[in-house]
Design an enzyme around this catalytic site. Sequence first.
Site, PDB file in Angstrom:
ATOM      1  N   PRO A 111       0.799  -1.229   0.000  1.00 54.39           N
ATOM      2  CA  PRO A 111       0.000   0.000   0.000  1.00 54.39           C
ATOM      3  C   PRO A 111       0.834   1.283   0.000  1.00 54.39           C
ATOM      4  O   PRO A 111       1.871   1.361   0.654  1.00 54.39           O
ATOM      5  CB  PRO A 111      -0.814  -0.098   1.305  1.00 54.39           C
ATOM      6  CG  PRO A 111      -0.104  -1.092   2.141  1.00 54.39           C
ATOM      7  CD  PRO A 111       0.528  -2.053   1.187  1.00 54.39           C
ATOM      8  N   ASN A 112       0.348   2.226  -0.750  1.00 56.04           N
ATOM      9  CA  ASN A 112       0.903   3.587  -0.850  1.00 56.04           C
ATOM     10  C   ASN A 112       2.204   3.673  -1.657  1.00 56.04           C
ATOM     11  O   ASN A 112       2.708   4.763  -1.891  1.00 56.04           O
ATOM     12  CB  ASN A 112       1.112   4.218   0.537  1.00 56.04           C
ATOM     13  CG  ASN A 112      -0.194   4.324   1.294  1.00 56.04           C
ATOM     14  OD1 ASN A 112      -1.142   4.906   0.778  1.00 56.04           O
ATOM     15  ND2 ASN A 112      -0.276   3.753   2.488  1.00 56.04           N
ATOM     16  N   HIS A 145       4.510  -4.662   8.951  1.00 53.80           N
ATOM     17  CA  HIS A 145       4.521  -4.583  10.416  1.00 53.80           C
ATOM     18  C   HIS A 145       3.241  -5.114  11.048  1.00 53.80           C
ATOM     19  O   HIS A 145       3.102  -5.070  12.269  1.00 53.80           O
ATOM     20  CB  HIS A 145       4.741  -3.122  10.835  1.00 53.80           C
ATOM     21  CG  HIS A 145       5.743  -2.398   9.975  1.00 53.80           C
ATOM     22  ND1 HIS A 145       7.056  -2.785   9.895  1.00 53.80           N
ATOM     23  CD2 HIS A 145       5.623  -1.334   9.132  1.00 53.80           C
ATOM     24  CE1 HIS A 145       7.701  -1.985   9.048  1.00 53.80           C
ATOM     25  NE2 HIS A 145       6.853  -1.093   8.568  1.00 53.80           N
ATOM     26  N   TYR A 190      11.085   8.985   1.009  1.00 51.13           N
ATOM     27  CA  TYR A 190      11.060   8.010  -0.090  1.00 51.13           C
ATOM     28  C   TYR A 190      11.647   8.535  -1.402  1.00 51.13           C
ATOM     29  O   TYR A 190      11.738   7.784  -2.373  1.00 51.13           O
ATOM     30  CB  TYR A 190       9.617   7.521  -0.319  1.00 51.13           C
ATOM     31  CG  TYR A 190       9.044   6.841   0.904  1.00 51.13           C
ATOM     32  CD1 TYR A 190       9.524   5.609   1.329  1.00 51.13           C
ATOM     33  CD2 TYR A 190       8.032   7.441   1.666  1.00 51.13           C
ATOM     34  CE1 TYR A 190       9.016   4.981   2.457  1.00 51.13           C
ATOM     35  CE2 TYR A 190       7.510   6.823   2.791  1.00 51.13           C
ATOM     36  CZ  TYR A 190       8.008   5.606   3.188  1.00 51.13           C
ATOM     37  OH  TYR A 190       7.499   4.985   4.312  1.00 51.13           O
ATOM     38  N   ASN A 200       8.036  -5.736  -1.160  1.00 47.51           N
ATOM     39  CA  ASN A 200       8.009  -4.630  -0.206  1.00 47.51           C
ATOM     40  C   ASN A 200       6.546  -4.522   0.243  1.00 47.51           C
ATOM     41  O   ASN A 200       5.720  -3.900  -0.437  1.00 47.51           O
ATOM     42  CB  ASN A 200       8.475  -3.325  -0.854  1.00 47.51           C
ATOM     43  CG  ASN A 200       8.479  -2.178   0.145  1.00 47.51           C
ATOM     44  OD1 ASN A 200       7.954  -2.307   1.258  1.00 47.51           O
ATOM     45  ND2 ASN A 200       9.053  -1.045  -0.257  1.00 47.51           N
ATOM     46  N   ASP A 242       2.169 -15.812   6.248  1.00 48.56           N
ATOM     47  CA  ASP A 242       1.703 -17.186   6.011  1.00 48.56           C
ATOM     48  C   ASP A 242       1.664 -17.519   4.517  1.00 48.56           C
ATOM     49  O   ASP A 242       1.985 -18.645   4.123  1.00 48.56           O
ATOM     50  CB  ASP A 242       0.309 -17.390   6.625  1.00 48.56           C
ATOM     51  CG  ASP A 242       0.348 -17.486   8.148  1.00 48.56           C
ATOM     52  OD1 ASP A 242       1.450 -17.627   8.712  1.00 48.56           O
ATOM     53  OD2 ASP A 242      -0.732 -17.440   8.775  1.00 48.56           O
ATOM     54  N   ALA A 254       3.344  -0.894   4.701  1.00 47.10           N
ATOM     55  CA  ALA A 254       2.860  -0.906   6.087  1.00 47.10           C
ATOM     56  C   ALA A 254       2.428  -2.299   6.549  1.00 47.10           C
ATOM     57  O   ALA A 254       2.474  -2.602   7.749  1.00 47.10           O
ATOM     58  CB  ALA A 254       1.713   0.081   6.245  1.00 47.10           C
ATOM     59  N   SER A 270      13.133   2.865   2.716  1.00 46.47           N
ATOM     60  CA  SER A 270      13.680   3.625   3.855  1.00 46.47           C
ATOM     61  C   SER A 270      14.303   2.658   4.866  1.00 46.47           C
ATOM     62  O   SER A 270      14.061   1.449   4.820  1.00 46.47           O
ATOM     63  CB  SER A 270      12.555   4.415   4.525  1.00 46.47           C
ATOM     64  OG  SER A 270      11.628   3.530   5.144  1.00 46.47           O
ATOM     65  N   GLU A 275      12.990  -9.424   1.060  1.00 45.36           N
ATOM     66  CA  GLU A 275      12.241  -8.294   1.611  1.00 45.36           C
ATOM     67  C   GLU A 275      12.979  -6.998   1.271  1.00 45.36           C
ATOM     68  O   GLU A 275      14.193  -6.923   1.472  1.00 45.36           O
ATOM     69  CB  GLU A 275      12.182  -8.451   3.135  1.00 45.36           C
ATOM     70  CG  GLU A 275      11.627  -7.250   3.873  1.00 45.36           C
ATOM     71  CD  GLU A 275      11.759  -7.388   5.405  1.00 45.36           C
ATOM     72  OE1 GLU A 275      12.639  -8.138   5.895  1.00 45.36           O
ATOM     73  OE2 GLU A 275      10.984  -6.700   6.090  1.00 45.36           O
ATOM     74  N   ARG A 323      13.436   4.309  12.196  1.00 45.24           N
ATOM     75  CA  ARG A 323      12.210   5.124  12.232  1.00 45.24           C
ATOM     76  C   ARG A 323      11.404   4.798  13.493  1.00 45.24           C
ATOM     77  O   ARG A 323      11.962   4.406  14.501  1.00 45.24           O
ATOM     78  CB  ARG A 323      11.434   4.900  10.926  1.00 45.24           C
ATOM     79  CG  ARG A 323      12.235   5.381   9.691  1.00 45.24           C
ATOM     80  CD  ARG A 323      11.490   5.157   8.402  1.00 45.24           C
ATOM     81  NE  ARG A 323      10.253   5.937   8.358  1.00 45.24           N
ATOM     82  CZ  ARG A 323       9.305   5.760   7.434  1.00 45.24           C
ATOM     83  NH1 ARG A 323       9.472   4.859   6.483  1.00 45.24           N
ATOM     84  NH2 ARG A 323       8.208   6.493   7.457  1.00 45.24           N
ATOM     85  N   HIS A 374      12.849  -2.665   1.720  1.00 45.46           N
ATOM     86  CA  HIS A 374      12.277  -1.408   2.208  1.00 45.46           C
ATOM     87  C   HIS A 374      13.131  -0.266   1.684  1.00 45.46           C
ATOM     88  O   HIS A 374      14.355  -0.294   1.846  1.00 45.46           O
ATOM     89  CB  HIS A 374      12.208  -1.369   3.734  1.00 45.46           C
ATOM     90  CG  HIS A 374      11.309  -2.423   4.268  1.00 45.46           C
ATOM     91  ND1 HIS A 374       9.939  -2.360   4.107  1.00 45.46           N
ATOM     92  CD2 HIS A 374      11.576  -3.596   4.871  1.00 45.46           C
ATOM     93  CE1 HIS A 374       9.410  -3.448   4.614  1.00 45.46           C
ATOM     94  NE2 HIS A 374      10.374  -4.231   5.075  1.00 45.46           N
ATOM     95  N   ARG A 430       4.400  10.932  -2.067  1.00 42.09           N
ATOM     96  CA  ARG A 430       4.348  10.728  -0.611  1.00 42.09           C
ATOM     97  C   ARG A 430       5.716  11.005   0.021  1.00 42.09           C
ATOM     98  O   ARG A 430       6.748  10.521  -0.462  1.00 42.09           O
ATOM     99  CB  ARG A 430       3.873   9.312  -0.259  1.00 42.09           C
ATOM    100  CG  ARG A 430       4.892   8.223  -0.540  1.00 42.09           C
ATOM    101  CD  ARG A 430       4.411   6.823  -0.208  1.00 42.09           C
ATOM    102  NE  ARG A 430       4.259   6.568   1.201  1.00 42.09           N
ATOM    103  CZ  ARG A 430       4.447   5.383   1.763  1.00 42.09           C
ATOM    104  NH1 ARG A 430       4.825   4.331   1.031  1.00 42.09           N
ATOM    105  NH2 ARG A 430       4.264   5.220   3.041  1.00 42.09           N
TER     106      ARG A 430
HETATM  107  C1  DQA Z   1       8.360   0.960   3.556  1.00 41.17           C
HETATM  108  C2  DQA Z   1       8.476   1.187   5.068  1.00 41.17           C
HETATM  109  C3  DQA Z   1       7.152   0.948   5.758  1.00 41.17           C
HETATM  110  O1  DQA Z   1       7.287   1.127   7.168  1.00 41.17           O
HETATM  111  C4  DQA Z   1       6.119   1.941   5.251  1.00 41.17           C
HETATM  112  O2  DQA Z   1       4.870   1.679   5.836  1.00 41.17           O
HETATM  113  C5  DQA Z   1       6.030   1.955   3.765  1.00 41.17           C
HETATM  114  C6  DQA Z   1       7.250   1.816   2.952  1.00 41.17           C
HETATM  115  C7  DQA Z   1       9.660   1.312   2.808  1.00 41.17           C
HETATM  116  O3  DQA Z   1       9.776   0.901   1.674  1.00 41.17           O
HETATM  117  O4  DQA Z   1      10.522   1.987   3.354  1.00 41.17           O
HETATM  118  O5  DQA Z   1       4.961   2.188   3.210  1.00 41.17           O
HETATM  119  O6  DQA Z   1       8.090  -0.411   3.324  1.00 41.17           O
END
Ligand code: DQA
Length: 145
Positions: free
Chosen positions: A9-10, A79, A22, A73, A86, A76, A101, A97, A106, A99, A17
């Site tokens: 998401p996002n 977490h 980012y 990735n 699963d 959110a 950031s 995985e 953080r 990320h 954003r």
């Molecule tokens: C993220 C880090 C996550 O905590 C955050 O919710 C994101 C992006 C990252 O790529 O740094 O949406 O996965």
Amino acid sequence: MKILVINGPNLNMLGIREPGIYGNSSYDDLCRMIRRKAEELQVEVSIFQSNSEGDIVTRIQQALGQEDAIVINPAAYTHTSIAILDALKAAALPAAEVHISDVTKRESFRSISYAGMACGRHYIGMGFDGYLKAMEDLVKDISSR
Ligand code: DQA
């Protein structure tokens, strides 16, 4: 060889954003970089983005028998989502995985990664390059099996 890249998401809002966290590059820029890397590595790539947890779970399930490795990735959902953890365990494909950031530096709620528990490789805080390095390393891992 086929690699599935999943963004949660996002991440479709990249470039808009929180650019201080980012960066200024867009989601389309990220997709272009991923496609270019796939060409360089001579692998097929499928890129999937969703803002819905269930759609991500379904796409991971569909990877079984379709793709050879997953770069994810979960944003959110990293977490919070035991369902994504699963699904990754059920598919049992080599997974990385990513990320953008550095989630370790953080808010404390970002320090737990459920999805990461099903991933053999982790690329944290490397910006978009994390996706590219993840693809390179997964291709090496699979080729050397
Ligand atoms: C993220 C880090 C996550 O905590 C955050 O919710 C994101 C992006 C990252 O790529 O740094 O949406 O996965």
